[in-house]
Write an enzyme that holds these catalytic residues in place. Structure first.
Site, PDB file in Angstrom:
ATOM      1  N   ARG A  67       0.819  -1.204   0.000  1.00 14.21           N
ATOM      2  CA  ARG A  67       0.000   0.000   0.000  1.00 14.21           C
ATOM      3  C   ARG A  67       0.856   1.258   0.000  1.00 14.21           C
ATOM      4  NH1 ARG A  67      -5.387  -1.965   2.070  1.00 14.21           N
ATOM      5  NH2 ARG A  67      -6.764  -0.189   2.164  1.00 14.21           N
ATOM      6  N   ARG A 116     -21.782   0.189   1.780  1.00 16.62           N
ATOM      7  CA  ARG A 116     -21.325  -1.194   1.854  1.00 16.62           C
ATOM      8  C   ARG A 116     -21.792  -1.895   3.130  1.00 16.62           C
ATOM      9  NH1 ARG A 116     -15.027  -2.382   0.796  1.00 16.62           N
ATOM     10  NH2 ARG A 116     -14.687  -1.342   2.779  1.00 16.62           N
TER      11      ARG A 116
END
Ligand code: AMP
Length: 213
Positions: free
Chosen positions: A87, A126
């Site tokens: 990341r 979500r």
């Protein structure tokens, strides 16, 4: 076939990666899931990671690099798909060193991208199944019975870091720390970029083609 999937939060790496891993018979190593399991089990790593995750910040590199290495070398003969790792550039460099040490390599690096507006919509709506981890969306892919998973009947919940203030932080962290990975990877052999703004089936087809083509 060893694969890296990377892209912004909410782009669909988890959903698409899980399906691809299952269909291609390769282990799906989702860094966020590994960390959430460590938090749930209150391991030393989980306890150390929790505050960073709650704030939408990156967990320190030394912690995540060790955790992912353990998963990769657990069974070195099994191919893997990395989702959410690396990341940042330091993690990518650590991954290169670790793979070289174990005589492993990456065959495909797939960058998934979508406009920020659709990432915001996807993240804020979500819902995740507490039992099996399957994902739904309040608007785009609602469960047939509100609050419960279609697959296993488990209860659905909203991740703590899918709240608006934390989403904004995660997108900022992405822009500042993860997006520079594009420069690191885009000239490497095996790099592919796909448009992940469409609907789920179309994105999966593009991902499959990027990995197999
Ligand atoms: P995700 O499920 O991929 O959205 O990740 C959830 C959270 O876990 C992130 O917001 C970070 O706090 C943490 N996390 C996941 N992957 C990494 C990573 N490679 N490096 C550092 N922190 C990570």
């Amino acid at each position: 076939m060893n694969v890296i999937l990377f892209g912004p939060p909410g782009v669909g790496k988890g959903t698409q990666g899980e399906r691809l891993g299952a269909e291609a018979g390769i282990k799906h190593l989702a860094m966020g899931d590994i960390l959430r399991a460590a938090v749930r089990d209150a391991t030393d790593a989980g306890i150390a990671a929790k505050a960073y995750m709650d704030a939408g910040r990156l967990v320190p590199d030394e912690l995540v690099v060790t955790m992912i290495e353990d998963c990769i070398i657990e069974d070195e003969s099994q191919d893997f798909l990395l989702d959410g790792f690396p990341r940042n550039v330091a993690q990518a460099e650590a991954l290169d060193r670790m793979l070289a040490l174990h005589g492993l390599s990456i065959d495909r690096i797939v960058f998934m991208d979508a406009p920020e507006k659709s990432l915001l919509d996807r993240l804020s709506g979500r819902l995740i199944c507490r039992a099996c981890g399957f994902g739904f969306h309040r608007q785009y892919s609602p469960p047939s019975k509100s609050g419960f998973c279609d697959r296993c009947g488990g209860a659905l919940y909203q991740r703590d870091d899918d709240r608006d203030d934390v989403i904004a932080r995660r997108l900022k962290v992405y822009r500042e720390q993860t997006a520079p990975l594009l420069d690191y990877y885009q000239h490497k052999a095996g790099f592919r970029s796909i448009d992940a703004s469409g609907e789920m089936q179309a994105v999966y087809a593009a991902l499959k083609e990027a990995v197999e083509g």
